[in-house]
Design an enzyme around this catalytic site. Structure first.
Site, PDB file in Angstrom:
ATOM      1  CD  GLU A   1      -8.232   9.099   4.791  1.00  0.00           C
ATOM      2  OE1 GLU A   1      -8.965   8.234   4.275  1.00  0.00           O
ATOM      3  OE2 GLU A   1      -8.421  10.315   4.654  1.00  0.00           O
TER       4      GLU A   1
ATOM      5  CE1 TYR B   1      -6.521   1.085   3.021  1.00  0.00           C
ATOM      6  CE2 TYR B   1      -6.795  -1.226   3.561  1.00  0.00           C
ATOM      7  CZ  TYR B   1      -7.289   0.046   3.493  1.00  0.00           C
ATOM      8  OH  TYR B   1      -8.576   0.285   3.890  1.00  0.00           O
TER       9      TYR B   1
ATOM     10  CG  ASP C   1     -13.185   3.858  -0.094  1.00  0.00           C
ATOM     11  OD1 ASP C   1     -13.184   4.784   0.730  1.00  0.00           O
ATOM     12  OD2 ASP C   1     -12.147   3.315  -0.521  1.00  0.00           O
TER      13      ASP C   1
ATOM     14  CG  LEU D   1     -10.214  11.257  -5.760  1.00  0.00           C
ATOM     15  CD1 LEU D   1     -10.383  12.241  -6.902  1.00  0.00           C
ATOM     16  CD2 LEU D   1     -10.500  11.935  -4.427  1.00  0.00           C
TER      17      LEU D   1
END
Length: 386
Positions: free
Chosen positions: A35, A224, A175, A128
């Site tokens: 991550e 982020y 992603d 997701l």
């Protein structure tokens, strides 16, 4: 509310007064471990999941791309291919479409006018990668219609460029790349510097269980981008291109060299890269005990060093771990500050995990969690064309 493909076809025909010629899909993803390593040129170990974004399409002979978004009350957008592309003032979903269009144009792809209908069942704001599924499905759609095919890796990079430079979230490549290049039944170890992908079979005795905490999170405008800047500051201090170039020994005196916050951010990324490579090896050896330990260490590092978990997420991880022990693994997944937990759960324990979450999570947090049992799935594809 997402539509079935049959319902999406009906919407397409009713709105555009024509039948779609193409059907494209791209999946969401869950990251098993690794991550905030992707934008540090590091390693990640995700799998695509059987939740998808679907795009129905046809050329329209015009110099405009017309889009209907089924999941947003059939909102409409029109994008001229003859004028400059600007942000949509009202529809955030439209900016992902516009960003992909602009990114392709900047690569000298001669796009053609087309009609698109879009729907998907990837949970939004849950970590997701609903945005990556949208970007990748659009990239595949638009390049196919333009008869200028791209590699799946290049389509993934196009989606990342759209998200970074148009939408405004400095996400890494993971992603989009796993949405483009997922493999049925496998997790994929991705080297985010070289974009090399290597598949590792998932243990058949484990189910991929995703638990949406329903703590909503949004990466655009959140912390982020702050984390990314902190990582870049750490790399600059050590004189390396990215934190991927450091190992544990190289940062031995880190707290003497950096301020406490930056030091902890760096330590997370360096140790997470090591854990991700070790997790791939554990999968190769079908060593679930080691995989369980690595996922637990990853969660602790995200909680303490990278500070991206929240109390409801920590509670879910603790609850699931108390049930499955070292027979599986559990950790937060995604960008953080809410979203989802991923758990690898023995099939015979899935029902108990669901029951315990339903019984305890609302009482502890005032929230209701959604639990999805997923399959590692294939990446983006042209489903049908006529």
């Amino acid at each position: 509310m997402s539509l079935t493909v049959a319902e999406l076809n009906q919407l397409f025909s009713a709105h555009f007064k024509a039948t779609a010629d193409y059907h494209f899909r791209a999946p969401g993803r869950v990251n098993l471990i690794g991550e905030h390593t992707d934008y540090n040129d590091g390693f990640v170990l995700p799998c695509a999941i059987d939740f998808d974004t679907h795009v129905l399409a046809r050329k329209n002979g015009l110099n405009v791309i017309r889009v209907i978004a089924a999941d947003y009350n059939n909102q409409l957008d029109e994008i001229s291919l003859e004028t400059g592309i600007e942000h949509h003032a009202d529809y955030q979903w439209a900016n992902y479409v516009r960003g992909v269009v602009l990114s392709l144009q900047r690569q000298n792809i001669a796009l053609v006018g087309c009609d698109l209908a879009i729907s998907g069942n990837v949970p939004q704001g849950a970590g997701l990668s609903s945005s990556a599924a949208l970007e990748v499905s659009l990239g595949l759609t638009l390049t196919t219609l333009a008869e200028q095919p791209m590699s799946l890796a290049q389509i993934a990079l196009t989606g990342q460029q759209a998200e970074n430079h148009f939408v405004g979230c400095n996400s890494g490549i993971m992603d989009q790349l796993i949405s483009a290049q997922g493999q049925q039944g496998n997790a994929v170890l991705i080297d985010c510097r070289s974009l090399e992908c290597k598949a590792f079979a998932m243990p058949q005795e484990l189910a991929v269980v995703i638990i949406n905490s329903n703590v909503k999170r949004g990466l655009v405008g959140s912390e982020y981008n702050t984390r990314r800047k902190q990582c870049e500051a750490g790399a600059e201090h050590y004189g390396v291109k990215a934190l991927r170039d450091l190992d544990i020994d190289a940062i031995g005196n880190i707290f003497a060299e950096l301020d406490d916050v930056t030091a902890r951010r760096v330590r997370h990324v360096v140790t997470e890269n090591a854990r991700t490579l070790a997790a791939a090896e554990a999968l190769a050896n079908d060593d679930i005990t080691t995989l369980s330990q690595l996922m637990a260490e990853s969660h602790a590092s995200m909680r303490d060093d990278f500070e991206i978990t929240v109390p409801p997420i920590d509670y879910l991880v603790s609850l699931v771990h108390s049930i499955i022990g070292n027979r599986g693994g559990v950790r937060m997944t995604g960008g953080g500050f809410g979203g989802c937990v991923v758990a690898l759960v023995p099939h015979d324990m899935v029902a108990e995990v669901k029951a315990q979450i339903a019984a305890n999570y609302p009482e502890q947090t005032g929230l209701v969690a959604d639990v999805f049992v997923c399959q590692p799935s294939a990446g983006a594809e042209i489903v049908a064309q006529s």
